[in-house]
Each structure stands twice: as C-alpha cells, then as structure tokens.
Design an enzyme around this catalytic site. Structure first.
Site, PDB file in Angstrom:
ATOM      1  N   HIS A   9       0.269   4.720   1.191  1.00 34.37           N
ATOM      2  CA  HIS A   9       0.102   3.383   1.769  1.00 34.37           C
ATOM      3  C   HIS A   9      -1.374   3.070   2.027  1.00 34.37           C
ATOM      4  O   HIS A   9      -2.208   3.959   2.212  1.00 34.37           O
ATOM      5  CB  HIS A   9       0.881   3.278   3.083  1.00 34.37           C
ATOM      6  N   ARG A  60       4.337   0.583   6.913  1.00 38.74           N
ATOM      7  CA  ARG A  60       3.050   0.651   6.225  1.00 38.74           C
ATOM      8  C   ARG A  60       3.231   0.986   4.749  1.00 38.74           C
ATOM      9  O   ARG A  60       2.472   0.507   3.900  1.00 38.74           O
ATOM     10  CB  ARG A  60       2.111   1.639   6.912  1.00 38.74           C
ATOM     11  N   GLU A  87       6.466  10.122   6.420  1.00 38.88           N
ATOM     12  CA  GLU A  87       5.359  11.041   6.671  1.00 38.88           C
ATOM     13  C   GLU A  87       5.852  12.294   7.396  1.00 38.88           C
ATOM     14  O   GLU A  87       6.951  12.300   7.992  1.00 38.88           O
ATOM     15  CB  GLU A  87       4.303  10.330   7.529  1.00 38.88           C
ATOM     16  N   HIS A 183       3.510   8.509   1.898  1.00 43.13           N
ATOM     17  CA  HIS A 183       2.528   8.915   2.909  1.00 43.13           C
ATOM     18  C   HIS A 183       1.775  10.170   2.468  1.00 43.13           C
ATOM     19  O   HIS A 183       2.200  10.879   1.550  1.00 43.13           O
ATOM     20  CB  HIS A 183       3.246   9.162   4.231  1.00 43.13           C
TER      21      HIS A 183
END
Length: 248
Positions: A9, A60, A87, A183
């Site tokens: 991202h 995100r 993440e 991520h």
C-alpha cells in the site's frame, strides 16, 4: 507466461508518523494516495491487464488497489478481500513511535520485533479495544488466527501460504495476470516463499510503499525473474528509508 504483481500500500498516516501499525486500520496519507496513482499509471504504461485482484481487510491496502485499478480502467474486475493478507500483527507495539521504541528497548530488539522470522512482539491483551477479537471485521471467522494477540513473520506466513496455494496461485494460472495489494510483512511472507529466502536472510528484506513488484513464471509456475517497476536509485533510497524507520 504468468505475471504476479505485488504492491505494498501507499504511505499511510502512521507510516508518515513512523508508528507501528499492524492491524490498526489507518488511512493513506496524501503522499500514499499519490504513490498509488503513480503505480497505476506505470502498470498501465507497461501493458498489464489484470483479470483478478486480491487485497486485505485494511483500508490502506484496499484504497491503494482501488486507485491503481482506476488508473488502469480496471475497476470492474473482481476483487477478493481476505484477512489472510493483513499486515503482521504487532501486538502491544501498535500505535507506538518506532524511534521512541528504539530509545527504550534498543535498535537490535526493535529490529527483531520488526523483521525476524520467529520472534513475536509483546502481545496485546484480549480486552484491549485494539484487539481483533473486538473488531467486527473478524467476528464470525472460525479460524482463531484471524484474531491474533501478536504475530511473528512465521505466523503471518502460516496464514498466507495456504491461501496462496488454494486461491492466488490457481487464479494466476487461470487469469495469467493477477495483482495483490497488501502490506510490508504479508508480502515479505509471499516473497520469502517464492524466492526461497532463508529465515536468517529475510530480516534484511524491506519492501517500499507503492512500487509494483513483478514476478514472472513459466508455464509450469517456475519463477523466471522478479523486478520492481522503479529505477535502481529511487528503489534503493526507498528501501533504505524503510530500514531506517527502526533506527535512532
């Protein structure tokens, strides 16, 4: 030939503030939005035509993917969201400033928490409002891995690889070109597997925000080559910036 594009991202608000983010649902910064637009333009210029896309449950990554696909006139393609691409969960470190954490615990310890294969950061209490057990996004998921109190990279890989084998790799063979927006650590897990990187060497791998990372496979899904869509000097500076987040 099959082409997989991984993209971390764009810069988030907490990336900008140098905070541990993990599963905290932080938005993109203004710079992160621009990074996503630039990534989409690059991919369009290179002639990519994705037929399927994957992303995490975190906005995100979702917004980065949306911007990339909009730049490519591909907002119509199917997008699959999964918590397995989230993440790494940073436990009780989430929200803390990385440099302040270094001052308290030292660079070596923070590097281990950030990048090591098997060491988990301090865990989050299940009663903490930040815990995934208290987030509606993860309620109703039967897999307890969807509600971690903390994770090492090994834990992140354990939840990603089954999904790679059951979904992403099969869809790649079906569609020829697939994009995954996720991520830093979830993508490190995929890259570790694809490139057979050792547990020791993975600590030195840093994935910059917003730069498409391309993997090309032959007809038997053997990796031919991998490369970023960025000039070497820019790439080096961005990787160093990621590495330096956990230094004094």
């Amino acid at each position: 030939m099959y082409k997989l594009v991984l993209i971390r991202h764009g810069e988030s608000e907490w990336n900008k503030e140098n905070r541990f983010t993990g599963w905290t649902d932080v938005d993109l910064s203004e710079k992160g939005v621009q990074e996503a637009h630039e990534a989409g333009k690059q991919l369009k210029e290179k002639g990519f035509q994705f037929k399927y896309a994957y992303t995490s449950y975190l906005k995100r990554a979702i917004k980065t993917l949306d911007i990339v696909l909009e730049e490519m006139n591909l907002l119509w393609i199917p997008v699959e969201k999964t918590w397995r691409l989230n993440e790494k969960h940073y436990g009780n470190l989430q929200g803390l400033n990385k440099k302040e954490t270094v001052e308290k615990f030292g660079e070596e310890q923070v590097l281990i928490w950030r990048r090591s294969y098997s060491t988990r950061p301090p865990q989050l209490d299940i009663n903490d409002q930040r815990h995934p057990a208290n987030d509606v996004k993860y309620q109703g998921i039967s897999d307890e891995a969807a509600r971690p109190s903390t994770e090492a990279l090994a834990d992140t890989i354990d939840r990603i690889l089954p999904y790679w084998h059951s979904d992403i790799s099969k869809k790649l063979q079906e569609c020829k070109e697939v994009i995954v927006a996720a991520h830093g650590n979830s993508l490190r897990g995929i890259v570790k597997y694809l490139k057979n990187i050792s547990d020791e060497d993975i600590i030195n791998m840093n994935i910059p925000t917003g730069i498409p990372y391309v993997f090309e496979f032959d007809d038997n899904m053997n990796l031919i080559k991998d490369y970023y869509l960025a000039d070497p000097e820019t790439l080096k500076k961005m990787m160093e910036a990621v590495a330096n987040q956990g230094k004094k």
